[in-house]
Design a protein around this motif. Structure first.
Motif, PDB file in Angstrom:
ATOM      1  N   MET A   1      -1.265 -10.622  -0.662  1.00 44.13           N
ATOM      2  CA  MET A   1      -2.006 -11.540   0.151  1.00 44.13           C
ATOM      3  C   MET A   1      -3.362 -10.908   0.477  1.00 44.13           C
ATOM      4  SD  MET A   1      -1.581 -12.737   4.124  1.00 44.13           S
ATOM      5  CE  MET A   1       0.106 -13.113   4.096  1.00 44.13           C
ATOM      6  N   ALA A   2      -4.401 -11.630   0.243  1.00 42.76           N
ATOM      7  CA  ALA A   2      -5.746 -11.154   0.556  1.00 42.76           C
ATOM      8  C   ALA A   2      -6.020 -11.344   2.036  1.00 42.76           C
ATOM      9  CB  ALA A   2      -6.769 -11.915  -0.267  1.00 42.76           C
ATOM     10  N   MET A   3      -6.835 -10.430   2.575  1.00 42.62           N
ATOM     11  CA  MET A   3      -7.140 -10.501   3.992  1.00 42.62           C
ATOM     12  C   MET A   3      -8.511  -9.878   4.224  1.00 42.62           C
ATOM     13  SD  MET A   3      -4.954  -8.711   6.966  1.00 42.62           S
ATOM     14  CE  MET A   3      -5.687  -8.264   8.490  1.00 42.62           C
ATOM     15  N   THR A   4      -9.245 -10.448   5.126  1.00 44.53           N
ATOM     16  CA  THR A   4     -10.525  -9.877   5.522  1.00 44.53           C
ATOM     17  C   THR A   4     -10.341  -9.172   6.854  1.00 44.53           C
ATOM     18  OG1 THR A   4     -11.728 -11.651   4.417  1.00 44.53           O
ATOM     19  CG2 THR A   4     -12.922 -10.419   6.097  1.00 44.53           C
ATOM     20  N   ARG A  31      -3.808   0.672   4.739  1.00 43.80           N
ATOM     21  CA  ARG A  31      -2.368   0.454   4.525  1.00 43.80           C
ATOM     22  C   ARG A  31      -1.543   1.598   5.100  1.00 43.80           C
ATOM     23  NH1 ARG A  31      -3.688  -1.942  -0.748  1.00 43.80           N
ATOM     24  NH2 ARG A  31      -3.592   0.142  -1.647  1.00 43.80           N
TER      25      ARG A  31
END
Length: 67
Positions: A1-4, A31
């Protein structure tokens, strides 16, 4: 999942330093920090649970030792 992830300038600097010290990308450093924080909290919860159990289990003994 991409996240800013939006960071304050000081947090960005700290993250960059952490990544550099570990020789990893800022993404990997993020992470690792998340996992480490989660691990610490799980450990603290486990210790608190074990402590509560021991205090309950040995309450009578602890009471006698306190006298």
């Amino acid at each position: 999942m991409a996240m800013t992830l939006r960071l304050e300038a000081e947090d960005e600097k700290t993250l960059a330093e952490l990544a550099e010290m570990d020789g990893v990308s800022k993404q990997e450093a993020t992470r690792r920090a998340i996992r480490e924080a989660a691990s610490r909290r799980h450990h603290q919860a486990g210790v608190a649970e074990a402590s509560a159990w021991a205090r309950d289990r040995y309450a009578e003994v602890l009471e006698r030792l306190g006298k």
